[in-house]
Structures are given as structure tokens and as C-alpha cells.
Design a protein around this motif. Structure first.
Motif: not given
Length: 468
Positions: A67-95
Motif C-alpha cells: 500500500a505504501t508503494i502504491l500511495f507514493l506512486l499515486v501521489s507522484a512522490g510529493k507526499v512522503p508517508s507510510y501506510l500502516g493498519s488503520s485504527a479508524s475501523f476498530v469500532g466498526a469491526v467490533a460492532s
């Protein structure tokens, strides 16, 4: 360019006041070292969140690299970031799981949410960044982030904590102490330190105190060892993670959609942070970044992995090192893919005792919730205005109380989904109504600055109650 870097200076440590830009790199040896730092920074949360959601941590680690490689390609290498596992869905998954949802339905619901996020990113790219602030103002995004975190409190109380309350308490204490006492990088991996401590403590208690009689993950009270390493012994050193196809269920999808709002706010904040550090105008790439995050979540969950998002931990590494080279992120991504190809590691992570997760989730879930308050504070949201106060108050109670509104027998709105709808629709409807001249009644709970309370002394405009 997405790939291709020029050497910064002599390739060694940047001079005082200089930074290594996204399109630059240090020597490859130093770049590999920086990449290793990024791996360690993202590692704790990237495998903890899949474990909490009942997903394969090995697959999550591997897909985070892709995902990180894909993100860097889509953002044309302008937004250096690492894409790790998201915590935002933890509550939804529990429900979803509490309602009897399967792992395939969990990943299917998140896949749809990822697709929705990608569409939002494309809209932002076409219409401009200002459109997002109109639809999701800070009061709404802050409320959604908060209700996602606090909706998880029953998961801690009913699932993890009872499995071993004393190990949970000890793990919690270590995480809190490490986060407060340690400095710099070590404080950033306080959760990882707590997890290792709790794991070792559980193993020691098994050897000294023997088995424990307590609920397991399903709530059934049994006598068992805290640590079960049988899966680690049988796992291979090298091999592909376990893949599975997603399944789609309407009720699960509805629960997974609200976190999209949180991800929009999170991605926007991260892009703004990177822009501030690099001094570059990244608004033209905001839509790309959000769309890439959605697309990588679709890709990861399509094979049974965890959702992805940009990581503040890695932004912190950039701030500390002043090295924003995307080359280091490519190195980190490749290392993550290689780690994901070790099933024995995944089996070890999956053996994490429930009591350890109990201590960790107390902090993690609380921190997710308080990020919502952080959004309010940074944007100076005025809760003296009932347009802000009332829908947020209602939405939080609906979500935290896990209230259910049955539209039909097959179409319920519950918890996070219902709370999000209440906040979003409530805010925009009340905001539209407020445009009509009326008696605002803004002093329902506390008089606002514009209100005149009968019998109260007139406010003196020359006095500033807050000298700051």
C-alpha cells in the motif's frame, strides 16, 4: 517524479537547518537505516490493530508495504508517508462481530468504505480542498473520531479485560509510564513496549502460577494457559499469509462507512503536517492522497487484509530526522513485505494473550476518542453555539450507548453509524435553520456572548475575560 532521487549534499547527515526533500536521498546505506527506523515506528500499531480486529497480522504487515508503494506512486512522490493498519475501523469491526458478522463480512464492509474514500478523494482532486471543509467541518469530524473511539469501551470491559485483569492492569501501567517517562522515539513505541512486557509477564505467570480460570475471547469461562505457542511451533518460517475473499452484507457496510469521515480528517491533517515540514504547497495533492488511501484499503481488504492509512508515527520520524526522502519509505515498504512472508512471526503475534490486549486497548481506544477533542481544540469549535452542541451531544450518546434504530427488520442503524448520521445531518439541518432570523435560545446550557439573559448585568465589552 514518483521514483528517482538526487543525492543530497555529500550523502551524509544534512547540514544545520537543511532538510532532505522528498525527491532527494542520502547515501543508500544511510537511506536503508532511515527506512529501518520507519519500519520500527509503524510496526507496533500496524500489527496490533489487525490483532484487535481479528485479522491476519502477517497479511496486514505485507499489504502495508504494498500500500505504501502504491500511495507514493499515486501521489507522484510529493507526499512522503507510510501506510500502516488503520485504527479508524476498530469500532466498526467490533460492532460487526458483535452482531455475528464473519471475518469475510468485516473485510467486505471495509472494502466498500475504502472505495467510498477513494471516490471522495477524486471529488476533492477535481473540485478543490475547500469542498471537504464545507461538508465535514471540524465539529463534525471531531465528533465522529470521538464516537469511534469511545464506542469501543464495552469491548475492553466485556471482551479483553476479564480474560486476565491483573495482566491487563500491569500492561496498562507500563504503557502509560513509557508514554510519559520516556522521550523521543521510545515514547512513540510505548504500546509496543507494553505489549512485549505483557506477553513476557503472561509467560512468566504460566510458569510460576500455572493455568488461569477466566473467560476466553468468546466469553466462555475455561481453565487455560495465558500463552499458547502451539501455532508458532507448527508455522513455517517462509510462506504466503492467509488470503480470503470479502463478503458483502448491507448492515455491516453501513457500520463501516462512518469511519470514512475520520479518515478524511486524518489524511488531511497528515498532508497539512507534511506540507508544513517540507514547506511545499501540497493542497493540489490532497485529493490524490485521500484517493490513494481509499484505493490501498480496497486492495488490502480484497485479499483479506486490514485497512490502511497514513501514519503519524512516521511523520514524527521525519520531523525528528528532517529527512523527507521517499526513498526511505520504499525501503521500509520492501522490508514490511519481507516480514509479512514469515508465517511464524504472524503466529507469534496472534498468540498475544487477551489480558495484554485488555491493557493496550484501554489506552488505544481512549486515544482514538481524544483525537476528536484535539480536532475541536485546534479549530476552536464553539460549543456555546447549540448548532454545534446539540447534534454532537446526541450523536455521542447514541454511539457510546450503542443505540439501535430499526429502519426495517433488515436495515438497522446502530452505534457508530447512528451517531454519525445524527451528528452530520443534525449539524447541517440546524445550520440551515439558524440562517432564518429567530430567537436562537443559545443559552440553553450556558449563555453565549451574544445572548442577553433577563435580570443579568449587561456585559462590558471592554473587559476581556481571557487576557490571552
Amino acid at each position: 517524479m514518483a521514483i528517482g532521487w538526487k543525492l543530497h549534499g555529500d550523502g551524509r547527515t544534512p547540514a544545520q537547518g537543511e532538510v532532505v526533500g522528498p525527491d532527494e536521498r542520502l547515501s543508500w546505506g544511510r537511506t536503508v537505516g532511515i527506512g529501518a527506523q520507519h519500519v520500527v515506528a509503524m510496526f507496533g500499531a500496524t500489527f496490533v490493530f489487525p490483532v484487535v480486529m481479528g485479522l491476519d497480522p502477517n497479511l496486514a504487515i505485507m499489504m502495508s508495504g504494498i500500500a505504501t508503494i502504491l500511495f507514493l506512486l499515486v501521489s507522484a512522490g510529493k507526499v512522503p508517508s507510510y501506510l500502516g493498519s488503520s485504527a479508524s475501523f476498530v469500532g466498526a469491526v467490533a460492532s460487526i462481530r458483535a452482531a455475528g458478522g464473519s471475518t469475510a463480512q468485516v473485510t467486505g464492509a471495509i472494502l466498500v468504505a475504502g472505495a467510498a474514500l477513494a471516490v471522495v478523494g477524486l471529488v476533492i482532486h477535481v473540485l478543490g480542498a475547500q469542498v471537504i471543509h464545507r461538508i465535514f467541518p471540524p465539529v463534525v469530524t471531531g465528533a465522529v473520531v470521538m464516537l469511534i473511539g469511545f464506542n469501543l469501551a464495552p469491548v475492553v470491559a466485556d471482551v479483553y479485560w476479564p480474560q486476565d485483569q491483573w495482566v491487563a492492569l500491569a500492561t496498562l501501567a507500563v504503557v502509560v509510564l513509557c508514554a510519559v517517562v520516556l522521550r523521543g522515539f521510545w515514547s512513540r513505541i510505548a504500546v509496543l513496549i507494553g505489549l512485549v512486557f505483557g506477553f513476557v509477564l503472561s509467560w512468566v505467570l504460566d510458569k510460576t502460577a500455572g493455568r488461569i480460570t477466566a473467560p476466553d475471547g468468546s466469553g466462555k469461562v475455561i481453565t487455560h494457559f495465558r500463552v499458547d505457542l502451539s501455532g508458532v511451533k507448527t508455522a513455517d518460517w517462509f510462506g504466503l499469509p492467509h488470503f480470503h475473499a470479502p463478503d458483502f452484507k448491507t448492515s455491516a457496510i453501513l457500520v463501516a462507512l462512518p469511519p470514512v469521515i475520520a479518515l478524511i480528517a486524518e489524511n488531511t491533517g497528515h498532508v497539512k503536517a507534511v506540507a508544513a515540514m517540507t514547506g511545499a504547497d501540497l493542497d493540489p495533492y490532497l485529493g490524490r492522497a485521500i484517493a490513494a488511501d481509499g484505493a490501498t484499503t480496497v486492495l488490502a481488504t480484497a485479499v483479506g487484509g486490514a485497512p490502511t492509512t497514513t501514519y503519524a508515527e512516521n511523520i514524527g520520524v521525519m520531523a525528528a530526522t528532517r529527512i523527507y526522502s521517499t526513498a526511505a519509505y520504499y525501503v521500509a515498504a520492501i522490508v514490511a513485505v519481507l516480514v509479512g512472508l514469515c508465517p511464524k512471526f504472524g503466529a507469534l503475534v496472534a498468540a498475544t494473550p487477551g489480558g495484554v490486549l485488555g491493557g493496550i486497548t484501554v489506552v488505544l481506544y481512549g486515544m482514538i476518542g481524544l483525537l476528536g477533542a484535539k480536532i475541536w481544540i485546534e479549530n476552536r469549535v464553539d460549543f456555546g453555539d447549540p448548532v454545534n452542541l446539540v447534534p454532537v451531544a446526541a450523536g455521542l450518546i447514541l454511539a457510546i450507548g450503542n443505540v439501535t434504530l430499526k429502519i426495517t427488520s433488515d436495515f438497522p442503524l446502530q452505534g457508530i453509524a447512528l451517531g454519525t448520521v445524527a451528528v452530520l445531518l443534525g449539524y447541517h439541518v440546524l445550520n440551515a435553520v439558524q440562517r432564518t432570523p429567530r430567537d436562537t435560545g443559545a443559552g440553553v446550557i450556558a449563555p453565549g456572548e451574544r445572548d442577553v439573559v433577563p435580570g443579568a448585568p449587561e456585559r462590558r465589552p471592554e473587559i476581556d475575560e481571557d487576557p490571552r
